[in-house]
Design an enzyme around this catalytic site. Sequence first.
Site, PDB file in Angstrom:
ATOM      1  N   ALA A  85      -2.897  63.194-103.836  1.00 48.79           N
ATOM      2  CA  ALA A  85      -2.167  64.314-103.251  1.00 48.79           C
ATOM      3  C   ALA A  85      -2.487  64.422-101.772  1.00 48.79           C
ATOM      4  CB  ALA A  85      -2.570  65.600-103.962  1.00 48.79           C
ATOM      5  N   ARG A  93      -8.282  69.721 -96.060  1.00 51.61           N
ATOM      6  CA  ARG A  93      -8.486  68.433 -96.745  1.00 51.61           C
ATOM      7  C   ARG A  93      -9.405  68.623 -97.938  1.00 51.61           C
ATOM      8  NH1 ARG A  93      -8.590  67.583 -91.193  1.00 51.61           N
ATOM      9  NH2 ARG A  93      -7.060  66.088 -90.400  1.00 51.61           N
ATOM     10  N   ASN A 125      -7.581  61.831 -98.802  1.00 51.57           N
ATOM     11  CA  ASN A 125      -8.461  62.954 -98.441  1.00 51.57           C
ATOM     12  C   ASN A 125      -8.968  63.722 -99.646  1.00 51.57           C
ATOM     13  OD1 ASN A 125      -8.742  63.014 -95.600  1.00 51.57           O
ATOM     14  ND2 ASN A 125      -6.568  63.557 -95.405  1.00 51.57           N
ATOM     15  N   PRO A 126     -10.112  64.389 -99.519  1.00 49.89           N
ATOM     16  CA  PRO A 126     -10.991  64.428 -98.351  1.00 49.89           C
ATOM     17  C   PRO A 126     -11.753  63.102 -98.238  1.00 49.89           C
ATOM     18  CG  PRO A 126     -11.926  65.729-100.138  1.00 49.89           C
ATOM     19  CD  PRO A 126     -10.610  65.241-100.632  1.00 49.89           C
ATOM     20  N   VAL A 127     -11.507  62.379 -97.173  1.00 51.01           N
ATOM     21  CA  VAL A 127     -11.892  60.973 -97.129  1.00 51.01           C
ATOM     22  C   VAL A 127     -13.403  60.764 -97.239  1.00 51.01           C
ATOM     23  CG1 VAL A 127     -11.918  60.721 -94.607  1.00 51.01           C
ATOM     24  CG2 VAL A 127     -11.346  58.771 -96.022  1.00 51.01           C
ATOM     25  N   ASP A 153      -9.212  60.656 -85.629  1.00 52.22           N
ATOM     26  CA  ASP A 153      -9.583  61.808 -84.806  1.00 52.22           C
ATOM     27  C   ASP A 153     -10.084  61.340 -83.431  1.00 52.22           C
ATOM     28  OD1 ASP A 153     -10.135  63.943 -87.395  1.00 52.22           O
ATOM     29  OD2 ASP A 153     -10.353  61.794 -87.709  1.00 52.22           O
ATOM     30  N   SER A 155      -9.068  58.746 -81.895  1.00 50.89           N
ATOM     31  CA  SER A 155      -7.866  58.378 -81.156  1.00 50.89           C
ATOM     32  C   SER A 155      -7.179  59.629 -80.587  1.00 50.89           C
ATOM     33  CB  SER A 155      -6.922  57.607 -82.081  1.00 50.89           C
ATOM     34  OG  SER A 155      -5.720  57.343 -81.434  1.00 50.89           O
ATOM     35  N   ARG A 156      -7.149  60.684 -81.403  1.00 49.98           N
ATOM     36  CA  ARG A 156      -6.550  61.944 -80.919  1.00 49.98           C
ATOM     37  C   ARG A 156      -7.353  62.495 -79.737  1.00 49.98           C
ATOM     38  NH1 ARG A 156      -5.595  64.042 -87.116  1.00 49.98           N
ATOM     39  NH2 ARG A 156      -3.440  63.325 -87.280  1.00 49.98           N
ATOM     40  N   ARG A 158      -9.259  60.819 -77.615  1.00 53.23           N
ATOM     41  CA  ARG A 158      -9.043  59.964 -76.445  1.00 53.23           C
ATOM     42  C   ARG A 158      -7.678  60.237 -75.809  1.00 53.23           C
ATOM     43  NH1 ARG A 158     -10.035  53.956 -78.210  1.00 53.23           N
ATOM     44  NH2 ARG A 158      -9.534  53.618 -76.022  1.00 53.23           N
ATOM     45  N   HIS A 173     -13.284  56.458 -73.266  1.00 50.04           N
ATOM     46  CA  HIS A 173     -14.153  56.102 -74.390  1.00 50.04           C
ATOM     47  C   HIS A 173     -14.786  57.387 -74.909  1.00 50.04           C
ATOM     48  CE1 HIS A 173     -13.477  51.977 -73.347  1.00 50.04           C
ATOM     49  NE2 HIS A 173     -13.636  52.358 -72.097  1.00 50.04           N
ATOM     50  N   HIS A 180     -14.237  64.062 -91.434  1.00 49.10           N
ATOM     51  CA  HIS A 180     -12.826  64.009 -91.027  1.00 49.10           C
ATOM     52  C   HIS A 180     -12.235  65.317 -91.545  1.00 49.10           C
ATOM     53  CE1 HIS A 180      -8.680  62.949 -90.523  1.00 49.10           C
ATOM     54  NE2 HIS A 180      -8.447  62.944 -91.818  1.00 49.10           N
ATOM     55  N   THR A 235       1.394  63.441 -92.130  1.00 53.24           N
ATOM     56  CA  THR A 235       1.071  62.604 -90.962  1.00 53.24           C
ATOM     57  C   THR A 235       0.965  61.172 -91.463  1.00 53.24           C
ATOM     58  OG1 THR A 235      -1.353  62.578 -91.141  1.00 53.24           O
ATOM     59  CG2 THR A 235      -0.389  64.493 -90.086  1.00 53.24           C
TER      60      THR A 235
HETATM   61  P1  NAD Z   1       2.285  60.656-100.558  1.00 55.57           P
HETATM   62  O1  NAD Z   1       2.451  61.748-101.561  1.00 55.57           O
HETATM   63  O2  NAD Z   1       3.431  60.287 -99.696  1.00 55.57           O
HETATM   64  O3  NAD Z   1       1.783  59.331-101.277  1.00 55.57           O
HETATM   65  C1  NAD Z   1       0.789  59.313-102.243  1.00 55.57           C
HETATM   66  C2  NAD Z   1       1.119  58.193-103.200  1.00 55.57           C
HETATM   67  O4  NAD Z   1       0.042  58.086-104.131  1.00 55.57           O
HETATM   68  C3  NAD Z   1       2.398  58.440-104.014  1.00 55.57           C
HETATM   69  O5  NAD Z   1       3.274  57.324-103.842  1.00 55.57           O
HETATM   70  C4  NAD Z   1       1.904  58.576-105.453  1.00 55.57           C
HETATM   71  O6  NAD Z   1       2.815  58.061-106.421  1.00 55.57           O
HETATM   72  C5  NAD Z   1       0.625  57.754-105.400  1.00 55.57           C
HETATM   73  N1  NAD Z   1      -0.321  58.097-106.460  1.00 55.57           N
HETATM   74  C6  NAD Z   1      -0.677  59.320-106.915  1.00 55.57           C
HETATM   75  N2  NAD Z   1      -1.573  59.194-107.911  1.00 55.57           N
HETATM   76  C7  NAD Z   1      -1.797  57.878-108.090  1.00 55.57           C
HETATM   77  C8  NAD Z   1      -2.606  57.118-108.975  1.00 55.57           C
HETATM   78  N3  NAD Z   1      -3.376  57.705-109.881  1.00 55.57           N
HETATM   79  N4  NAD Z   1      -2.567  55.772-108.874  1.00 55.57           N
HETATM   80  C9  NAD Z   1      -1.780  55.157-107.959  1.00 55.57           C
HETATM   81  N5  NAD Z   1      -0.980  55.821-107.094  1.00 55.57           N
HETATM   82  C10 NAD Z   1      -0.994  57.164-107.164  1.00 55.57           C
HETATM   83  O7  NAD Z   1       1.017  61.105 -99.659  1.00 55.57           O
HETATM   84  P2  NAD Z   1       0.625  60.496 -98.237  1.00 55.57           P
HETATM   85  O8  NAD Z   1       1.198  61.357 -97.167  1.00 55.57           O
HETATM   86  O9  NAD Z   1       0.881  59.043 -98.257  1.00 55.57           O
HETATM   87  O10 NAD Z   1      -0.956  60.777 -98.244  1.00 55.57           O
HETATM   88  C11 NAD Z   1      -1.809  60.012 -99.075  1.00 55.57           C
HETATM   89  C12 NAD Z   1      -3.250  60.454 -98.878  1.00 55.57           C
HETATM   90  O11 NAD Z   1      -3.681  60.093 -97.548  1.00 55.57           O
HETATM   91  C13 NAD Z   1      -3.459  61.978 -98.986  1.00 55.57           C
HETATM   92  O12 NAD Z   1      -4.655  62.252 -99.677  1.00 55.57           O
HETATM   93  C14 NAD Z   1      -3.557  62.406 -97.528  1.00 55.57           C
HETATM   94  O13 NAD Z   1      -4.275  63.620 -97.374  1.00 55.57           O
HETATM   95  C15 NAD Z   1      -4.305  61.224 -96.959  1.00 55.57           C
HETATM   96  N6  NAD Z   1      -4.267  61.099 -95.494  1.00 55.57           N
HETATM   97  C16 NAD Z   1      -5.423  60.697 -94.920  1.00 55.57           C
HETATM   98  C17 NAD Z   1      -5.485  60.581 -93.546  1.00 55.57           C
HETATM   99  C18 NAD Z   1      -6.799  60.181 -92.926  1.00 55.57           C
HETATM  100  O14 NAD Z   1      -6.972  60.224 -91.686  1.00 55.57           O
HETATM  101  N7  NAD Z   1      -7.780  59.760 -93.712  1.00 55.57           N
HETATM  102  C19 NAD Z   1      -4.350  60.847 -92.761  1.00 55.57           C
HETATM  103  C20 NAD Z   1      -3.171  61.216 -93.389  1.00 55.57           C
HETATM  104  C21 NAD Z   1      -3.130  61.353 -94.779  1.00 55.57           C
END
Ligand code: NAD
Length: 318
Positions: A85, A93, A125-127, A153, A155-156, A158, A173, A180, A235
């Site tokens: 999710a 997050r 997330n939460p990563v 973050d 990158s943001r 910078r 830098h 995160h 995002t």
């Molecule tokens: P999204 O809903 O578009 O995509 C999530 C995908 O995961 C969907 O296609 C869904 O079918 C799939 N999924 C769900 N449960 C699953 C499972 N058990 N097995 C396999 N696939 C499964 O969401 P998104 O916008 O792509 O975001 C994905 C994740 O990335 C989120 O947790 C979001 O918070 C995170 N995110 C992290 C950062 C970061 O900097 N680390 C930045 C942006 C988003």
Amino acid sequence: MVQSNEPFSKVAVVGAGMVGSTFAYALMINGVARHLALIDHDPERAEGEAMDLEHSLSFLQPVQVEAGGYELCRNADIVVITAGAAQKPGETRLDLTHKNAEIVKSIIPRILEHNPAPILLMVSNPVDVLTYVAVKESGLDPGRVLGSGTVLDSSRFRHLLSQNCAVDVRNVHAYVIGEHGDSEVMVWSRANIAGVPMTELCPVCTQSCMLGAREGINEQVRKAAYEIIRRKSATYWAIGLAVTRIVEAILKDQDSVLTVSALTDGLYGIRDVCLSLPRVVGGQGVKRGLDVLLDIQEEKALVKSGKLIRRHIEAMES
Ligand code: NAD
């Protein structure tokens, strides 16, 4: 080291949603991997994304793209996890912890069944909490399990400094460390433009914006995801490139300093959590940490951030 030679490198992505598919696109247009596998809970989604991506191949360097089940993780050098999710407007997050921890716990054994020693790169997330879950669930060497952490973050940060100081971002830098998330720490004491510390540059700069601008920049870095999600629900562009950059550092064994999330080794007394610090990333994943000299306020904020992540890990485990 990675399992294959770089020209034949393979990356599997679990979660072909907005972040997973944008990352796949960024990886392809940057020519970083030769083989790309997409896996999703919703197989049609993964298939559709693979088809759409494949149709760009006549404009790109060769990449084999496929969609399917976890058997596609076989021989992958890196498995990137973007499943789960995403934040909704107003959600933090950390609000996603329970839901996404269960998803990660269900995914890891399925990956390892087909590939006992991949490098796991967490993005969902939460990563930081999920990177910790992946370390524990996989039993892999902790250096082979990392999270995208605060690479985005940083990158943001910078970018905002670059805009504020009217200097090419490539000469700025600066690092964001810790969670995160809302408790992340902008390391102003070490930020520099072309080697000149901000602490020396600002007092002699004619813009004389230092103190006011600093708080504004901190706020904009911390709130960036909320502001984007409020406007367009998700995002994905910048994170797609941030993850591509991490994957490139691994596949090309570049020893790049990146603020990835990984298990801490007691620096500043922070133990048994994953959080971001500048780390050397190469073919084995995280090779080593870099000792960061922080000022006292930054050190306190980092320790506080570590404690917050630790509390969320304990809440998830209870
Ligand atoms: P999204 O809903 O578009 O995509 C999530 C995908 O995961 C969907 O296609 C869904 O079918 C799939 N999924 C769900 N449960 C699953 C499972 N058990 N097995 C396999 N696939 C499964 O969401 P998104 O916008 O792509 O975001 C994905 C994740 O990335 C989120 O947790 C979001 O918070 C995170 N995110 C992290 C950062 C970061 O900097 N680390 C930045 C942006 C988003």
